[in-house]
Design a protein around this motif. Sequence first.
Motif, PDB file in Angstrom:
ATOM      1  N   GLU A   1       0.818  -1.220   0.000  1.00 47.82           N
ATOM      2  CA  GLU A   1       0.000   0.000   0.000  1.00 47.82           C
ATOM      3  C   GLU A   1       0.850   1.269   0.000  1.00 47.82           C
ATOM      4  OE1 GLU A   1      -3.727  -1.845   2.559  1.00 47.82           O
ATOM      5  OE2 GLU A   1      -2.276  -0.556   3.552  1.00 47.82           O
ATOM      6  N   GLN A   2       2.164   1.129   0.080  1.00 50.55           N
ATOM      7  CA  GLN A   2       3.051   2.285   0.108  1.00 50.55           C
ATOM      8  C   GLN A   2       3.071   2.957  -1.264  1.00 50.55           C
ATOM      9  OE1 GLN A   2       4.728   3.499   2.718  1.00 50.55           O
ATOM     10  NE2 GLN A   2       4.024   1.917   4.110  1.00 50.55           N
ATOM     11  N   PRO A   3       3.329   4.282  -1.305  1.00 53.90           N
ATOM     12  CA  PRO A   3       3.400   4.964  -2.601  1.00 53.90           C
ATOM     13  C   PRO A   3       4.566   4.430  -3.449  1.00 53.90           C
ATOM     14  CG  PRO A   3       3.697   6.526  -0.781  1.00 53.90           C
ATOM     15  CD  PRO A   3       3.487   5.188  -0.188  1.00 53.90           C
ATOM     16  N   ARG A   4       4.381   4.435  -4.746  1.00 50.49           N
ATOM     17  CA  ARG A   4       5.392   3.944  -5.685  1.00 50.49           C
ATOM     18  C   ARG A   4       5.822   5.064  -6.632  1.00 50.49           C
ATOM     19  NH1 ARG A   4       6.746  -0.282  -3.085  1.00 50.49           N
ATOM     20  NH2 ARG A   4       5.153  -1.856  -2.824  1.00 50.49           N
ATOM     21  N   LEU A   5       7.009   4.918  -7.214  1.00 55.79           N
ATOM     22  CA  LEU A   5       7.490   5.868  -8.212  1.00 55.79           C
ATOM     23  C   LEU A   5       6.651   5.751  -9.476  1.00 55.79           C
ATOM     24  CD1 LEU A   5      11.387   5.640  -8.105  1.00 55.79           C
ATOM     25  CD2 LEU A   5       9.984   7.616  -7.619  1.00 55.79           C
ATOM     26  N   PRO A   6       6.434   6.853 -10.184  1.00 58.71           N
ATOM     27  CA  PRO A   6       5.731   6.758 -11.463  1.00 58.71           C
ATOM     28  C   PRO A   6       6.539   5.916 -12.448  1.00 58.71           C
ATOM     29  CG  PRO A   6       5.991   9.060 -10.790  1.00 58.71           C
ATOM     30  CD  PRO A   6       6.742   8.224  -9.817  1.00 58.71           C
ATOM     31  N   ALA A   7       5.871   5.412 -13.477  1.00 55.76           N
ATOM     32  CA  ALA A   7       6.536   4.559 -14.468  1.00 55.76           C
ATOM     33  C   ALA A   7       7.637   5.321 -15.206  1.00 55.76           C
ATOM     34  CB  ALA A   7       5.506   4.035 -15.464  1.00 55.76           C
ATOM     35  N   GLU A   8       7.463   6.633 -15.396  1.00 58.29           N
ATOM     36  CA  GLU A   8       8.471   7.418 -16.114  1.00 58.29           C
ATOM     37  C   GLU A   8       9.610   7.885 -15.219  1.00 58.29           C
ATOM     38  OE1 GLU A   8       4.829   9.718 -15.088  1.00 58.29           O
ATOM     39  OE2 GLU A   8       5.132   8.109 -16.512  1.00 58.29           O
ATOM     40  N   GLY A   9       9.637   7.453 -13.978  1.00 51.83           N
ATOM     41  CA  GLY A   9      10.737   7.774 -13.071  1.00 51.83           C
ATOM     42  C   GLY A   9      10.395   8.911 -12.133  1.00 51.83           C
ATOM     43  N   PRO A  10      11.369   9.342 -11.330  1.00 55.89           N
ATOM     44  CA  PRO A  10      11.096  10.397 -10.362  1.00 55.89           C
ATOM     45  C   PRO A  10      10.799  11.735 -11.037  1.00 55.89           C
ATOM     46  CG  PRO A  10      13.422   9.822 -10.340  1.00 55.89           C
ATOM     47  CD  PRO A  10      12.739   8.853 -11.243  1.00 55.89           C
ATOM     48  N   VAL A  11       9.966  12.516 -10.390  1.00 54.40           N
ATOM     49  CA  VAL A  11       9.597  13.831 -10.902  1.00 54.40           C
ATOM     50  C   VAL A  11      10.640  14.830 -10.408  1.00 54.40           C
ATOM     51  CG1 VAL A  11       7.814  15.596 -10.915  1.00 54.40           C
ATOM     52  CG2 VAL A  11       7.173  13.192 -10.820  1.00 54.40           C
ATOM     53  N   HIS A  12      11.146  15.650 -11.330  1.00 52.88           N
ATOM     54  CA  HIS A  12      12.176  16.625 -10.973  1.00 52.88           C
ATOM     55  C   HIS A  12      11.618  18.035 -11.054  1.00 52.88           C
ATOM     56  CE1 HIS A  12      15.391  13.699 -10.806  1.00 52.88           C
ATOM     57  NE2 HIS A  12      14.916  13.160 -11.923  1.00 52.88           N
ATOM     58  N   GLU A  13      12.347  18.930 -10.444  1.00 54.42           N
ATOM     59  CA  GLU A  13      11.982  20.340 -10.446  1.00 54.42           C
ATOM     60  C   GLU A  13      12.229  20.922 -11.831  1.00 54.42           C
ATOM     61  OE1 GLU A  13      14.118  24.223  -8.537  1.00 54.42           O
ATOM     62  OE2 GLU A  13      13.842  22.477  -7.265  1.00 54.42           O
ATOM     63  N   VAL A  14      11.321  21.793 -12.281  1.00 51.99           N
ATOM     64  CA  VAL A  14      11.481  22.452 -13.578  1.00 51.99           C
ATOM     65  C   VAL A  14      11.856  23.895 -13.300  1.00 51.99           C
ATOM     66  CG1 VAL A  14      10.309  23.171 -15.688  1.00 51.99           C
ATOM     67  CG2 VAL A  14       9.787  20.963 -14.666  1.00 51.99           C
TER      68      VAL A  14
END
Length: 118
Positions: free
Chosen positions: A52-65
């Motif tokens: 039930e823990q959160p998982r990384l998105p399929a496209e990888g970690p989200v970075h700052e823009v």
Amino acid sequence: MDTTWMDIAAARGALACGLLVAGVVVVALLIGAFVLGARIRRREPRPPRPEEQPRLPAEGPVHEVREHREPAEVPKSDQRVTPHDLPAHGNIPSRTSPSQERPRWSEGGSGSFGSGGT
């Protein structure tokens, strides 16, 4: 017959009895606090299971823009303009600037007031 030693012993016995009662009260309060904490913990939701823990998105970690944004212009008017007079009630979004170069201070200065530059 001298009964002074009996008076002293009786006073010490009362003191010992008082300390014993105070100790029993403290232990009872600690046990009561433990029971109350256990009751409160039972009412709380259980911790999440590993699946039930959160998982990384399929496209990888989200970075700052990082990008340079331009603010929307305030419409010119002869009268005072308040936020509710602006389009979208003052919540006009900014837009991406055509030039993505970061603004820099002039050469030789740090950009802060009173920096001692030339």
